[in-house]
Structure formats: structure tokens, C-alpha cells
Design a protein around this motif. Sequence first.
Motif, PDB file in Angstrom:
ATOM      1  N   VAL A  26       0.839  -1.206   0.000  1.00  0.00           N
ATOM      2  CA  VAL A  26       0.000   0.000   0.000  1.00  0.00           C
ATOM      3  C   VAL A  26       0.868   1.248   0.000  1.00  0.00           C
ATOM      4  CG1 VAL A  26      -1.786   1.261   1.259  1.00  0.00           C
ATOM      5  CG2 VAL A  26      -1.822  -1.238   1.201  1.00  0.00           C
ATOM      6  N   GLN A  27       1.941   1.229   0.784  1.00  0.00           N
ATOM      7  CA  GLN A  27       2.845   2.383   0.844  1.00  0.00           C
ATOM      8  C   GLN A  27       3.482   2.638  -0.517  1.00  0.00           C
ATOM      9  OE1 GLN A  27       3.235   4.407   3.309  1.00  0.00           O
ATOM     10  NE2 GLN A  27       5.277   5.303   3.322  1.00  0.00           N
ATOM     11  N   GLY A  28       4.002   1.595  -1.143  1.00  0.00           N
ATOM     12  CA  GLY A  28       4.621   1.773  -2.453  1.00  0.00           C
ATOM     13  C   GLY A  28       3.625   2.233  -3.494  1.00  0.00           C
ATOM     14  N   ALA A  29       2.410   1.690  -3.437  1.00  0.00           N
ATOM     15  CA  ALA A  29       1.385   2.038  -4.414  1.00  0.00           C
ATOM     16  C   ALA A  29       0.967   3.504  -4.301  1.00  0.00           C
ATOM     17  CB  ALA A  29       0.176   1.128  -4.235  1.00  0.00           C
ATOM     18  N   THR A  30       0.716   3.952  -3.074  1.00  0.00           N
ATOM     19  CA  THR A  30       0.263   5.333  -2.907  1.00  0.00           C
ATOM     20  C   THR A  30       1.379   6.332  -3.194  1.00  0.00           C
ATOM     21  OG1 THR A  30       0.708   5.131  -0.517  1.00  0.00           O
ATOM     22  CG2 THR A  30      -1.553   4.763  -1.262  1.00  0.00           C
ATOM     23  N   MET A  31       2.605   6.004  -2.795  1.00  0.00           N
ATOM     24  CA  MET A  31       3.725   6.913  -3.049  1.00  0.00           C
ATOM     25  C   MET A  31       3.965   7.129  -4.531  1.00  0.00           C
ATOM     26  SD  MET A  31       6.534   5.684  -0.202  1.00  0.00           S
ATOM     27  CE  MET A  31       7.842   6.586  -1.022  1.00  0.00           C
ATOM     28  N   SER A  32       3.791   6.087  -5.328  1.00  0.00           N
ATOM     29  CA  SER A  32       4.164   6.175  -6.736  1.00  0.00           C
ATOM     30  C   SER A  32       3.009   6.552  -7.659  1.00  0.00           C
ATOM     31  CB  SER A  32       4.782   4.846  -7.198  1.00  0.00           C
ATOM     32  OG  SER A  32       3.864   3.782  -7.011  1.00  0.00           O
ATOM     33  N   MET A  33       1.784   6.105  -7.339  1.00  0.00           N
ATOM     34  CA  MET A  33       0.709   6.217  -8.322  1.00  0.00           C
ATOM     35  C   MET A  33      -0.473   7.083  -7.911  1.00  0.00           C
ATOM     36  SD  MET A  33       1.942   4.635 -10.802  1.00  0.00           S
ATOM     37  CE  MET A  33       3.389   3.585 -11.032  1.00  0.00           C
ATOM     38  N   LEU A  34      -0.630   7.398  -6.630  1.00  0.00           N
ATOM     39  CA  LEU A  34      -1.807   8.147  -6.213  1.00  0.00           C
ATOM     40  C   LEU A  34      -1.875   9.519  -6.885  1.00  0.00           C
ATOM     41  CD1 LEU A  34      -3.208  10.311  -4.069  1.00  0.00           C
ATOM     42  CD2 LEU A  34      -4.330   8.133  -4.552  1.00  0.00           C
ATOM     43  N   THR A  35      -0.762  10.233  -6.917  1.00  0.00           N
ATOM     44  CA  THR A  35      -0.748  11.570  -7.519  1.00  0.00           C
ATOM     45  C   THR A  35      -1.132  11.506  -8.990  1.00  0.00           C
ATOM     46  OG1 THR A  35       0.959  12.349  -5.981  1.00  0.00           O
ATOM     47  CG2 THR A  35       0.697  13.575  -8.030  1.00  0.00           C
ATOM     48  N   LEU A  36      -0.610  10.533  -9.714  1.00  0.00           N
ATOM     49  CA  LEU A  36      -0.900  10.420 -11.143  1.00  0.00           C
ATOM     50  C   LEU A  36      -2.352  10.004 -11.384  1.00  0.00           C
ATOM     51  CD1 LEU A  36       2.372   8.629 -12.331  1.00  0.00           C
ATOM     52  CD2 LEU A  36       1.879  11.073 -12.241  1.00  0.00           C
TER      53      LEU A  36
END
Length: 389
Positions: free
Chosen positions: A217-227
Motif C-alpha cells: 500500500v505504501q509503495g502504491a500510494t507513493m508512486s501512483m496516487l498523484t498520477l
Amino acid sequence: MASYRGIILVLLINFFYHTMNQMFVPTLPLYITQLGGGEVVVGVLVGLLSLGAVVAKVYFGKVATRRSNLLVLRVGLVVATLVLLLYLPFWGFGFLALVRLLQSIGLAGFITGGQGLLADYSKPTNRGLLFGVFAAMIGLGMMVGPIFGSYLMENFGFPTLFVGASAVVGVAALLSFLIADEPQEDDLKRADYEPHPPWQNRNLLIISASMLFAATVQGATMSMLTLHALQVGITSSALFFALFAIMFTVGGAVSGHLSDQWGRGALVVPGFISLIIGLVSLASLQGMTTLIIGGLCTGLGLGFVNAVLLAMVPDFSKNPVDMANDLAFFSNAFDAGVVLGSLGLGWVAARSFNVFWLVVAGLTSFGLVFFVRYNPEKQQLKMETVQKG
């Protein structure tokens, strides 16, 4: 008195380091895309930080055991301070990848040394509380970092962002030199001591595997949430990260303290459930309502899971002197989850953000089932019951 001073300094260092780290969460993806990188490049460069740390922590764990947690902490913070200045020149994505790998050395030293020191200062009766506050300080960094990083980027540009981040972690480095003492477990720490291999500790493997799935979840939100937010018309993802940080802070502080009284496992399950609810919400992201639900639930869930599982590691170390090495192994599992959630699944996000979040939710669900099935506390209770019978 000296131990209280050491605890306070470790907690402050944790705050400053994670403030620096979180300054890059809303800004690094934008920096990479501005330079021409797509979703896959973003996922790779975000994930490289954790991937490199996985390798470095294997070495730092042994150094912390044989020599000093404090030495490892100081080395990591000094490296982190200096390497951030290498972001200033952009000599291609290959060079940026190298910078991320060098930065991972600092991350590995900070995590191994800091968590090892806190484990040395703690006792079984207050371990959950201390590691809960430790997790809460990470959450405070999550609150301050994205806001400060976005402010520097938007008002002064990326070069100022990189210098500012270096200054913030530089404060943490200076604080580490104010720690004058380090608890010792009799004469167990010695140059020729060989730590027990973590993979021979079944309980540690269970705890670490559970953390790996949650950390996606941490990796997913850090990398893709903004996009993803930009794709659906949300121009700023700052609200998500602010809510995530607030709930991560609350979740870490509350769950750590309660786990000292109720047992660790009792707090892990609701944390996983909250994570899954948040990820399902992000899979249907359309506006601010689903963004808010996603931020609240994922932050609270990860706060619970991270703080409680972190406190479980020293509980099940075979030898007190092995705690630093075991914590490094556990942290590697966390970083492996971050890599899986960003670099490993970046190709899914490139095709569909909605499917991407559902895949992460599936991995987290597996982590929940795995923990419930093999919960070390439950297994230990069964063994004690059999022995008494």
C-alpha cells in the motif's frame, strides 16, 4: 535519565528523517514526468530507494549487532544528508537511478540503527507504546513533509526542494551526535558475534511476510496516487497524503499502546481490514469523497499494522542482541512490499489505475489471511497449552 534522553532523540531523528523522505512523495513523480518519464519510470525510480535499502540493511544489521546501533544510525544520516545534493544536476534517468540507490544506503543505516536503538531502550511491558510513538513520529513527518516539499517546489522550484530536504535530514544527523549512550546487553555485543540467521526464526518470517503484503500500500500510494488523481481531475493529492499521515499517526500511537495490554495480534486484523476498505475506495476513485475515504482508511490501517508488527519483532527475537538484525530483516520485508507496490506493479498502473488498486487490495487480503492463519502469538499459546497438558 540518560535512556529517556536517548529515546527522545531517537524519536526526534525519526521525525526529521521522515519529514525529508515525505517531501518527495508528492513532488518526485511530478519531477520525473516533467523530465519525460512515464508511469513505469516513476514506479522504477520510486521503488529503487527501497530496493537498494533491502541489500544495504543486510550489511548494516550485522554491523549494528557486532559494533553499534548508534554508529550505523550516524553513518546513515550523514550519507542521506550529502546524497540529496546529487539531485541538483540532472544527467539522465540512469544517473537519477544511481542517486536513488545511493540514497537507499542512508535509508538503510537510519532504519537499522534507529529501530535497533529503540529496541535496546524498550522493555516488553512498554515496547508497544514506544514503537507506537515511533510510528506516530513517522506519521507527523508524513504530515509536514508533503506540505513543506510542495511549498518549496511550487514557490522556489526543484533545486530548492532538494537543498531543503538535505537541510532537514541534516538536522537529524546533528541530533544523532547528541546521543551519548547506548544500552548494552551484558557482553553479548562483540566483534566476533554471529547473529542468528533471521530465516531460521519462523515467527520472524511470519511477522515479516505479513508486513510485506501490507507495505504494498505504501509503495502504491507513493508512486501512483498523484498520477491517478490527476487523471480523474484532482489537481492536488495533498489532501490524501495529509489524511493518510494523520490517521497513520493516530493508528500507530493508539495501536502500539493497546497492544501492550491486549496483545499484538488483536490489533493487526482490524488494521488489515481498514487497509482493504481504503484500497477498494481508491479503485473507484472519481472525486474527493473516494479520495478522502481512501486516505483515512489506508492511513489508519497501515498505522495499526506497522506499529504492532514492529513491536512484535523484538518480542520474538531468539536473543536480545539479535534485535537490531531482526528489525533490519523486518524492515527489508517492508521495503520489499514498497518495491512490489511501486516498481513491481507499475506496469499494471500503466494500463489501468482501477485494476492496479484492486491488485494491491488482493495482496493485502492475502496478508490478512496469512497472519490470521499463522499468528505467532496464537501459535505460542498453543505450544504453551500443549506443554502444560
